[in-house]
Design an enzyme around this catalytic site. Sequence first.
Site, PDB file in Angstrom:
ATOM      1  N   TYR A 130      -5.537   4.440  -7.897  1.00 39.89           N
ATOM      2  CA  TYR A 130      -5.775   4.447  -6.453  1.00 39.89           C
ATOM      3  C   TYR A 130      -7.114   3.797  -6.159  1.00 39.89           C
ATOM      4  CZ  TYR A 130      -6.246   6.245  -1.669  1.00 39.89           C
ATOM      5  OH  TYR A 130      -6.397   6.363  -0.308  1.00 39.89           O
ATOM      6  N   TYR A 178       0.858  -1.182   0.000  1.00 36.81           N
ATOM      7  CA  TYR A 178       0.000   0.000   0.000  1.00 36.81           C
ATOM      8  C   TYR A 178       0.896   1.234   0.000  1.00 36.81           C
ATOM      9  CZ  TYR A 178      -4.452   2.351   0.949  1.00 36.81           C
ATOM     10  OH  TYR A 178      -5.601   3.101   0.853  1.00 36.81           O
TER      11      TYR A 178
END
Lengths: 382, 131
Positions: free
Chosen positions: A331, A284
Amino acid sequence: MSAVIAGLGITEMGKVYGRTAPEFAADAVRLAAADAGLTVSDIDGLLTNTGISGDVGLNLQRDLGLRDLRLLSEVQAYGSSAGAMVQYAAMAVESGMVDVVACVFADAPLKDPSSGAGAAYAGAGRRPAGWQGLAAASGIYSANTMYALATRRHMRTYGTTSEQLGHIAVAQRAWAAKNPLAQMRDPITLADHQNSRWIAEPLHLLDCCLVSNGGVAVIVTSADRAADLPQPAVHILGWGQAHPGYVMGPGSELGLVSGAAISGPTALKMAGVTIADIDVVELYDCYTFTVLLSLEDYGFCAKGEGGPFVAGGALGSLAVNTGGGQLSSYYMWGMTPLSEAVIQARGQGGERQVPRHDLVLVSGNGGLLDHHSTLILSPNPR
Amino acid sequence: MPVGIVQRDAATAEFFDGTARGDLLIRHCDTCDGWSAPQARTCPHCASPGLSWAPAAGTGKVVTWSVVHTKGLPPYTVGIVELDEGPWLQLQLTGDLPEDLADLRVRATFEHPEGGEAVPVFTPARVWKAP
């Protein structure tokens, strides 16, 4: 009865206007089912995770016309949700309560610029009451600011520099150049990173992730069921979560140690492997700093040495965020590292495929480093 | 940047009663005498839910900070301050600030924007002069 990921669905991604998050979610599930060689009606479990739009949830069952589900829930642990959904789906499949679980994230925070509305993530203009209101009135209303505070603490404690973070941005952009799904594919240099405008010091623009409209779904089922399906099965060998609950006071590890230090070893132990065995790392990366801190906490380098590690060529030898990550590709919260992990584990990365991809680590991160999830994926069974 | 407008809610009523009279209220544990942040609902030291409001001295040091750049606004500084009692507060830093704020001694003052509650901010405890 071990669980596998048998399908991956990625919608059109990025500055895609005129579609709602529930529409992206439904499309992603349809694409994932088709990718798995299944029909939507084969799905008997559904886990949803809504983004900032906040409108993907239980209604998705009706949007997809799904009948007689045996598992249905909304999951919310922010950026760790994608990994968490796969964990819950794997446990549900392995228990025998359900056969085919779709896990989906979708969001549509970007509005058509002609409508005059900015991205919802900017946060300005929100005026909550109470404690949130006090933070906003103080000028602290953006994740950018919170991560800047965490980054600065790491810098002051360990000597980490902005230039070192820049190596992460540059390396991931180079990966993105080979990813047809990536939104940002033009190469960047360290100078570009240093010269990009300040967002919240010490974070430059090129330290920060993109914002995207779209949806991603995966199909989790049993290895037995997947044996007859068209895609190479991606086995879910291990998993873990960690939620530190940082105390806001002396001794707090905020900005110094993340939950990955707990979720990582939990997942590796379950998979029966060590960090040295990992071939592909999908972290992440809401900010470059999140990558640096995660590399330390998973044990790819010692605590505090993330800066010299990434600046010293480690990103040339270790395959990290091979699709460009949230910084350069798209994203979709935790679905960004998860989707690229599935592609790499299957060996479908094309120009960017990592030759050795027997073990892929997927890391989710949510809140201000508050929530972590880890998956260990492999094209091979245990 | 001047602080913005904030309205109280049930959870913050006593805190903002404090800021209105120039007190920075934090939480004090009835069981173990430990201090915690004003937002705390449980004592971080002993896990007791029995917390009372008590004024902090209002002095502390900067743990971390950021200069925030927002379109249409001059840059402004926010930070996490460790109060001398221990708890961390995330607030705006104002006044004549040096470039490196690490461990800078600060004290709380209060701004009174029209139409909202009094908002605490931190400012250098002593006047700082460029070397």
